[in-house]
Design a protein around this motif. Structure first.
Motif, mmCIF file in Angstrom:
data_model
loop_
_atom_site.group_PDB
_atom_site.id
_atom_site.type_symbol
_atom_site.label_atom_id
_atom_site.label_comp_id
_atom_site.label_asym_id
_atom_site.label_seq_id
_atom_site.Cartn_x
_atom_site.Cartn_y
_atom_site.Cartn_z
ATOM 1 N N GLN A 141 -4.180 13.977 25.964
ATOM 2 C CA GLN A 141 -3.248 15.070 25.765
ATOM 3 C C GLN A 141 -3.830 16.413 26.194
ATOM 4 O O GLN A 141 -5.031 16.553 26.379
ATOM 5 C CB GLN A 141 -2.835 15.136 24.295
ATOM 6 C CG GLN A 141 -2.077 13.901 23.821
ATOM 7 C CD GLN A 141 -0.734 13.760 24.503
ATOM 8 O OE1 GLN A 141 0.140 14.610 24.349
ATOM 9 N NE2 GLN A 141 -0.563 12.697 25.268
ATOM 10 N N ARG B 139 0.802 9.581 17.589
ATOM 11 C CA ARG B 139 2.080 10.008 18.168
ATOM 12 C C ARG B 139 3.162 8.981 17.879
ATOM 13 O O ARG B 139 3.006 7.797 18.183
ATOM 14 C CB ARG B 139 1.958 10.212 19.679
ATOM 15 C CG ARG B 139 1.307 11.510 20.078
ATOM 16 C CD ARG B 139 1.755 11.957 21.459
ATOM 17 N NE ARG B 139 1.551 10.930 22.473
ATOM 18 C CZ ARG B 139 2.146 10.957 23.669
ATOM 19 N NH1 ARG B 139 2.971 11.926 23.985
ATOM 20 N NH2 ARG B 139 1.891 10.014 24.549
ATOM 21 N N ASP C 208 7.577 14.540 24.450
ATOM 22 C CA ASP C 208 6.534 14.966 25.381
ATOM 23 C C ASP C 208 6.812 14.525 26.810
ATOM 24 O O ASP C 208 6.385 15.193 27.762
ATOM 25 C CB ASP C 208 5.175 14.422 24.938
ATOM 26 C CG ASP C 208 4.683 15.047 23.642
ATOM 27 O OD1 ASP C 208 5.237 16.095 23.240
ATOM 28 O OD2 ASP C 208 3.754 14.482 23.027
ATOM 29 N N SER D 90 3.610 21.585 28.873
ATOM 30 C CA SER D 90 3.861 21.495 27.432
ATOM 31 C C SER D 90 4.577 22.741 26.943
ATOM 32 O O SER D 90 4.431 23.827 27.492
ATOM 33 C CB SER D 90 2.551 21.328 26.665
ATOM 34 O OG SER D 90 1.798 22.511 26.710
#
Length: 424
Positions: free
Chosen positions: A179, A245, A253, A349
């Motif tokens: 991430q 997650r 995402d 993001s």
């Protein structure tokens, strides 16, 4: 239209033998094999890498050929100096590949590769029986490329996959554990999904008779796995999914990722519908067929599904004319080169987008303050560059690959090319 048969005997020719490198101790003391033109991905032999490409092979596991094809693509692109391009080709070996001792491998029972869905390596590859997901391998490679100390000049990273490799990249970009890549360091990460047989849908709907609906019992006709992993998110997940997650967070995402769906306009073969054509391994289970009749249709439908699902246009789709199911032609086409080598935004993001917007505002303000000074210095700088351009040495350049040579693809937008003359 019918293509004129133009037999191309050699597009990629490998001269001599060259050995893959080892990514050390990916699980216990076992290593993973990959090809590289800059040495160890975690300790590269050049600090001048500006773009890095990870290219994932198809069901044939011909990582060396994918590597050579991408090396040639790096020579055809014009976005970056060729000496600044790093190419990595992971090799998800199976027992039939006779991997050397101390190297992990995956089950060879599925002809399309269990590794494409993030499954664990074989326990027999390690003395303890420990395993690792194929996606965890990609995590480790991307984390290495996210390092500013190892890659201080890196601007753009592309993760590219074709066929079963395209399935790998699509599902990995949805579920990955690596991430916050590129955040705060001005580095873009893009996922190029080329000609996969199937995609992972985000809900139970599919396109039926032009409508996006949940299939009825009659339409399912016993195909109850159509929305299970790897075609959907209803269950049967690999061990890799265990983490912090949730499925809903992954779906959220996914919209922020920079993903390009690269589709061959001629990848329309389904032997059951058009006897005599060559699909090169189109998967045709009932789960696959709920996504479309052939790869081009499946890709177009999936992209249309995403825009309906999120209710706004996300990602990008690019159709390559006159190409069917061929990784070399896809990568070396104009649209392929653009998708792979054109840098994208530094991050996608939500939080980082806000930060980036604020940073842009500050940059614009600062530019207004200094613009007069910069404009006044412009002509002097131009004169200085012209005097010294021929005297700037290249430092830490990688050693060019000398053990595989690639004849340039004969494609070059040629509608007469017989795409069935090539293997995947």
């Amino acid at each position: 239209m019918d293509s004129i048969a133009v037999r191309v005997d050699i597009i990629v020719q490998k001269i001599g033998n060259f050995s893959p490198r080892r990514l050390p101790k990916v699980v216990d003391d076992a290593d993973f094999l990959y090809y590289s033109n800059v040495g160890d991905i975690e300790q590269p032999n050049s600090k001048d890498v500006r773009v890095a490409v990870i290219v994932v092979h198809g069901a044939a596991r011909n990582a060396d050929e994918y590597y050579c094809s991408m090396i040639k693509a790096s020579e055809l692109q014009t976005q970056f100096p060729v000496e600044s391009v790093a190419v990595f080709a992971p090799w998800f070996t199976e027992p039939q590949d006779s991997p050397p001792s101390g190297v992990i491998y995956w089950s060879g029972e599925d002809p399309n590769g269990v590794w494409r869905a993030g499954e664990e390596s074989e326990p027999s590859a390690t003395s303890s029986g420990a395993t690792i997901s194929s996606y965890s391998i990609l995590d480790r490679m991307l984390i290495a490329l996210n390092s500013t100390s190892r890659y201080p000049k890196l601007r753009h990273v592309a993760i590219v996959g074709h066929s079963s490799g395209g399935q790998t990249v699509q599902r990995y970009s949805l579920t990955q554990h690596a991430q916050h890549l590129g955040e705060g360091i001005g580095r873009s990460f893009r996922y190029i999904v080329a000609n996969p047989s199937s995609y992972c849908y985000l809900d139970a709907r599919r396109w039926i008779d032009g409508h996006l609906v949940i299939p009825t019992e009659e339409q399912l006709n016993g195909c109850y796995k159509y929305n299970m992993w790897e075609w959907g998110l209803a269950g049967d997940f690999p061990r890799y999914f265990v983490g912090d997650r949730s499925v809903s967070k992954m779906i959220h995402d996914y919209a922020t990722q920079d993903v390009v769906y690269l589709l061959g306009k001629n990848d329309t073969c389904n032997e059951d519908l058009k006897p005599g054509c060559q699909s090169h391994g189109l998967e045709k289970t009932c789960m696959d067929m709920f996504e479309g009749l052939f790869r081009l249709q499946r890709g177009q439908r999936y992209y249309a599904f995403l825009n309906k699902f999120y209710d706004w246009e996300i990602h990008n789709m690019s159709i390559v004319p006159n190409v069917g199911h061929d990784h070399t032609l896809m990568f070396q086409s104009k649209k392929g080169l653009e998708a792979i080598f054109t840098p994208g935004p530094a991050t996608r993001s939500g939080t980082s987008m806000l930060k980036k917007t604020a940073n842009i505002a500050l940059v614009v303000l600062a530019s207004c303050v200094f613009v007069a000074l910069l404009f006044g210095l412009y002509r002097n700088l131009q004169r200085s560059r012209s005097r010294t351009a021929n005297n700037i040495p290249r430092t830490n350049a990688y050693i060019p690959v000398t053990n595989c040579t690639i004849a340039q693809s004969p494609y070059m937008e040629n509608p007469a090319y017989d795409y069935n003359a090539r293997l995947i």
